[in-house]
Scaffold this motif. Structure first.
Motif, mmCIF file in Angstrom:
data_model
loop_
_atom_site.group_PDB
_atom_site.id
_atom_site.type_symbol
_atom_site.label_atom_id
_atom_site.label_comp_id
_atom_site.label_asym_id
_atom_site.label_seq_id
_atom_site.Cartn_x
_atom_site.Cartn_y
_atom_site.Cartn_z
ATOM 1 N N LEU A 48 40.982 32.951 40.612
ATOM 2 C CA LEU A 48 39.640 31.524 40.139
ATOM 3 C C LEU A 48 39.070 30.299 40.915
ATOM 4 O O LEU A 48 37.512 30.720 40.607
ATOM 5 N N ARG A 49 39.142 29.832 41.624
ATOM 6 C CA ARG A 49 38.934 29.087 42.592
ATOM 7 C C ARG A 49 37.633 29.785 43.294
ATOM 8 O O ARG A 49 36.393 28.632 44.186
ATOM 9 N N VAL B 82 39.801 24.305 34.511
ATOM 10 C CA VAL B 82 41.033 25.766 34.520
ATOM 11 C C VAL B 82 41.385 24.481 33.727
ATOM 12 O O VAL B 82 42.391 23.711 33.824
ATOM 13 N N LEU B 83 41.327 25.060 32.646
ATOM 14 C CA LEU B 83 42.309 24.592 31.320
ATOM 15 C C LEU B 83 44.312 24.959 31.103
ATOM 16 O O LEU B 83 43.971 25.842 31.233
ATOM 17 N N ASP B 84 44.462 24.533 30.742
ATOM 18 C CA ASP B 84 45.947 24.558 30.706
ATOM 19 C C ASP B 84 46.272 26.090 31.650
ATOM 20 O O ASP B 84 46.984 26.606 32.101
ATOM 21 N N THR C 225 37.015 32.930 29.386
ATOM 22 C CA THR C 225 38.227 33.544 30.340
ATOM 23 C C THR C 225 38.031 34.314 31.285
ATOM 24 O O THR C 225 37.308 33.549 31.846
ATOM 25 N N THR C 226 39.854 34.089 31.570
ATOM 26 C CA THR C 226 39.628 34.833 32.605
ATOM 27 C C THR C 226 38.857 35.910 33.315
ATOM 28 O O THR C 226 39.331 37.193 34.844
ATOM 29 N N VAL C 227 38.070 36.767 33.186
ATOM 30 C CA VAL C 227 37.541 37.362 32.837
ATOM 31 C C VAL C 227 36.666 37.845 34.140
ATOM 32 O O VAL C 227 36.279 38.928 34.513
ATOM 33 N N VAL C 228 36.176 36.456 34.407
ATOM 34 C CA VAL C 228 35.302 36.175 35.549
ATOM 35 C C VAL C 228 36.610 35.820 37.288
ATOM 36 O O VAL C 228 35.834 35.505 38.050
ATOM 37 N N GLY D 207 36.205 38.281 27.394
ATOM 38 C CA GLY D 207 36.576 40.538 26.957
ATOM 39 C C GLY D 207 36.458 41.132 26.149
ATOM 40 O O GLY D 207 35.965 42.001 26.317
ATOM 41 N N ARG D 208 36.401 39.943 25.120
ATOM 42 C CA ARG D 208 35.661 41.605 23.675
ATOM 43 C C ARG D 208 34.813 40.911 23.351
ATOM 44 O O ARG D 208 34.078 42.330 22.247
ATOM 45 N N LEU D 209 34.130 40.166 23.933
ATOM 46 C CA LEU D 209 31.933 41.009 24.020
ATOM 47 C C LEU D 209 32.235 42.383 24.433
ATOM 48 O O LEU D 209 32.403 43.236 25.550
ATOM 49 N N PRO D 210 30.829 43.107 24.065
ATOM 50 C CA PRO D 210 30.463 44.584 24.170
ATOM 51 C C PRO D 210 30.069 44.153 25.994
ATOM 52 O O PRO D 210 29.704 43.213 26.512
ATOM 53 N N ALA D 211 30.209 45.542 26.761
ATOM 54 C CA ALA D 211 30.015 45.068 27.878
ATOM 55 C C ALA D 211 28.284 44.852 28.243
ATOM 56 O O ALA D 211 28.062 43.693 29.068
#
Length: 181
Positions: A61-62, A47-49, A30-33, A5-9
Protein backbone atom coordinates in the motif's frame (compact mmCIF):
# COMPACT_ATOMS: atom_id res chain seq x y z
CA UNK A 1 -13.18 10.23 -5.84
CA UNK A 2 -14.17 6.87 -4.45
CA UNK A 3 -12.74 3.52 -5.52
CA UNK A 4 -13.68 0.05 -4.27
CA UNK A 5 -13.93 -3.49 -5.56
CA UNK A 6 -17.70 -3.47 -6.00
CA UNK A 7 -17.64 -0.70 -8.60
CA UNK A 8 -18.12 -1.87 -12.17
CA UNK A 9 -14.82 -2.16 -14.02
CA UNK A 10 -15.54 0.81 -16.30
CA UNK A 11 -16.27 3.05 -13.30
CA UNK A 12 -13.06 1.92 -11.56
CA UNK A 13 -11.10 2.71 -14.72
CA UNK A 14 -12.73 6.15 -15.02
CA UNK A 15 -11.94 7.02 -11.41
CA UNK A 16 -8.31 5.90 -11.77
CA UNK A 17 -7.90 7.83 -15.02
CA UNK A 18 -9.30 10.97 -13.39
CA UNK A 19 -7.00 10.54 -10.38
CA UNK A 20 -3.94 9.90 -12.53
CA UNK A 21 -4.77 12.95 -14.66
CA UNK A 22 -4.95 15.17 -11.56
CA UNK A 23 -8.69 15.79 -11.98
CA UNK A 24 -9.22 14.34 -8.48
CA UNK A 25 -7.13 15.64 -5.59
CA UNK A 26 -8.23 12.97 -3.10
CA UNK A 27 -9.08 9.33 -3.67
CA UNK A 28 -10.81 7.36 -0.94
CA UNK A 29 -10.20 3.70 -1.70
CA UNK A 30 -10.21 0.20 -0.37
CA UNK A 31 -7.18 -2.05 -0.83
CA UNK A 32 -8.14 -2.37 -4.48
CA UNK A 33 -5.23 0.10 -4.93
CA UNK A 34 -2.74 -2.29 -3.30
CA UNK A 35 -1.07 -3.63 -6.44
CA UNK A 36 -0.70 -2.42 -9.98
CA UNK A 37 -1.64 1.21 -9.40
CA UNK A 38 0.98 3.63 -10.66
CA UNK A 39 -0.01 7.26 -10.15
CA UNK A 40 3.24 9.25 -9.87
CA UNK A 41 1.46 12.37 -8.56
CA UNK A 42 0.05 10.46 -5.54
CA UNK A 43 2.01 11.72 -2.52
CA UNK A 44 0.01 11.01 0.65
CA UNK A 45 -1.77 7.90 1.87
CA UNK A 46 -3.59 7.41 5.14
CA UNK A 47 -4.33 3.81 6.11
CA UNK A 48 -7.12 3.69 8.69
CA UNK A 49 -7.19 0.73 11.08
CA UNK A 50 -3.73 -0.19 9.79
CA UNK A 51 -3.47 -2.90 12.46
CA UNK A 52 -5.95 -4.98 10.42
CA UNK A 53 -3.42 -5.42 7.61
CA UNK A 54 -0.40 -7.65 7.27
CA UNK A 55 3.17 -6.46 6.83
CA UNK A 56 3.34 -7.23 3.12
CA UNK A 57 0.01 -5.58 2.41
CA UNK A 58 1.03 -2.42 4.25
CA UNK A 59 4.33 -2.37 2.38
CA UNK A 60 2.46 -2.73 -0.93
CA UNK A 61 0.00 0.00 0.00
CA UNK A 62 2.63 2.55 0.97
CA UNK A 63 4.44 1.77 -2.27
CA UNK A 64 1.57 3.43 -4.13
CA UNK A 65 2.71 6.93 -3.03
CA UNK A 66 5.90 8.85 -3.76
CA UNK A 67 6.42 7.16 -7.12
CA UNK A 68 7.00 10.42 -8.97
CA UNK A 69 9.36 13.33 -8.36
CA UNK A 70 7.64 14.39 -5.10
CA UNK A 71 8.25 12.54 -1.85
CA UNK A 72 5.55 10.26 -0.47
CA UNK A 73 4.09 10.07 3.02
CA UNK A 74 2.12 7.10 4.34
CA UNK A 75 0.40 7.44 7.71
CA UNK A 76 -0.61 4.23 9.50
CA UNK A 77 -3.48 5.00 11.86
CA UNK A 78 -4.14 2.52 14.65
CA UNK A 79 -5.41 2.12 18.16
CA UNK A 80 -3.35 -1.06 18.68
CA UNK A 81 -1.55 -1.23 22.00
CA UNK A 82 2.26 -1.19 21.98
CA UNK A 83 2.82 -4.76 23.14
CA UNK A 84 0.68 -6.54 20.56
CA UNK A 85 1.55 -8.43 17.36
CA UNK A 86 -0.42 -5.84 15.38
CA UNK A 87 1.70 -3.01 16.76
CA UNK A 88 4.87 -5.04 16.12
CA UNK A 89 3.85 -5.28 12.46
CA UNK A 90 3.14 -1.56 12.23
CA UNK A 91 6.39 -0.62 13.96
CA UNK A 92 8.31 -2.87 11.57
CA UNK A 93 6.71 -1.28 8.52
CA UNK A 94 7.37 2.19 9.94
CA UNK A 95 11.01 1.38 10.67
CA UNK A 96 12.15 0.19 7.23
CA UNK A 97 11.39 0.24 3.53
CA UNK A 98 13.44 -2.95 3.03
CA UNK A 99 10.91 -5.33 1.53
CA UNK A 100 13.10 -8.35 2.25
CA UNK A 101 13.22 -7.60 6.00
CA UNK A 102 9.48 -7.05 6.04
CA UNK A 103 8.83 -10.25 4.10
CA UNK A 104 10.89 -12.17 6.64
CA UNK A 105 8.87 -10.73 9.53
CA UNK A 106 5.66 -11.52 7.66
CA UNK A 107 6.90 -15.07 7.11
CA UNK A 108 7.77 -15.46 10.80
CA UNK A 109 4.32 -14.28 11.85
CA UNK A 110 2.15 -15.99 9.23
CA UNK A 111 4.31 -18.99 8.22
CA UNK A 112 5.02 -19.94 4.65
CA UNK A 113 1.75 -21.63 3.76
CA UNK A 114 1.64 -24.14 0.95
CA UNK A 115 4.55 -22.93 -1.19
CA UNK A 116 3.82 -25.49 -3.91
CA UNK A 117 0.07 -24.87 -3.93
CA UNK A 118 -2.43 -22.05 -3.70
CA UNK A 119 -2.66 -21.46 0.06
CA UNK A 120 -0.87 -18.21 0.92
CA UNK A 121 -0.27 -18.44 4.65
CA UNK A 122 -0.70 -20.24 7.90
CA UNK A 123 -1.42 -23.67 6.50
CA UNK A 124 0.72 -26.74 6.24
CA UNK A 125 3.22 -26.75 3.42
CA UNK A 126 3.77 -29.60 0.98
CA UNK A 127 7.46 -29.27 1.81
CA UNK A 128 8.30 -31.99 4.30
CA UNK A 129 11.94 -31.24 5.10
CA UNK A 130 12.45 -27.62 4.03
CA UNK A 131 11.61 -24.54 6.07
CA UNK A 132 11.78 -21.16 4.38
CA UNK A 133 13.14 -19.52 7.54
CA UNK A 134 15.46 -22.23 8.80
CA UNK A 135 16.86 -23.16 5.40
CA UNK A 136 17.31 -19.68 3.91
CA UNK A 137 20.99 -20.35 3.07
CA UNK A 138 20.14 -23.60 1.28
CA UNK A 139 17.36 -21.89 -0.65
CA UNK A 140 19.70 -19.02 -1.59
CA UNK A 141 22.33 -21.54 -2.84
CA UNK A 142 19.69 -23.47 -4.80
CA UNK A 143 18.49 -20.24 -6.38
CA UNK A 144 22.04 -19.37 -7.47
CA UNK A 145 22.42 -22.84 -8.98
CA UNK A 146 19.09 -22.51 -10.76
CA UNK A 147 20.09 -19.14 -12.20
CA UNK A 148 23.37 -20.58 -13.47
CA UNK A 149 21.59 -23.59 -15.00
CA UNK A 150 19.04 -21.39 -16.79
CA UNK A 151 21.73 -18.99 -18.02
CA UNK A 152 23.64 -21.93 -19.52
CA UNK A 153 20.54 -23.74 -20.86
CA UNK A 154 17.55 -21.32 -21.08
CA UNK A 155 15.25 -23.87 -22.71
CA UNK A 156 16.41 -26.66 -20.34
CA UNK A 157 17.01 -28.88 -23.35
CA UNK A 158 19.66 -30.85 -21.47
CA UNK A 159 17.20 -31.33 -18.60
CA UNK A 160 13.89 -32.53 -20.11
CA UNK A 161 12.43 -33.80 -16.82
CA UNK A 162 13.12 -30.45 -15.17
CA UNK A 163 11.64 -28.61 -18.17
CA UNK A 164 8.47 -30.71 -17.90
CA UNK A 165 8.18 -30.06 -14.15
CA UNK A 166 8.61 -26.32 -14.63
CA UNK A 167 6.06 -26.27 -17.45
CA UNK A 168 3.56 -28.10 -15.24
CA UNK A 169 4.01 -25.63 -12.37
CA UNK A 170 4.35 -22.33 -14.21
CA UNK A 171 1.88 -21.06 -16.78
CA UNK A 172 2.65 -18.00 -18.95
CA UNK A 173 1.01 -15.47 -16.59
CA UNK A 174 2.79 -16.83 -13.52
CA UNK A 175 6.11 -16.93 -15.40
CA UNK A 176 5.72 -13.22 -16.27
CA UNK A 177 4.97 -12.45 -12.61
CA UNK A 178 7.98 -14.45 -11.40
CA UNK A 179 10.24 -12.74 -13.94
CA UNK A 180 9.31 -9.33 -12.48
CA UNK A 181 10.49 -10.49 -9.03
Amino acid sequence: GVLHGRLPADEKDAVMRAFAAGELDVLVATTVVEVGVNVPNATVMIVLDADRFGVSQLHQLRGRVGRGSAAGLCLLVTEALEVTPARERLDAVASTTDGFKLAELDLEQRREGDVLGATQSGRRSHLRLLSLLRDADLIRDARAEAITLVEEDPELTAHPALAASVAALVDEERAEYLEKG
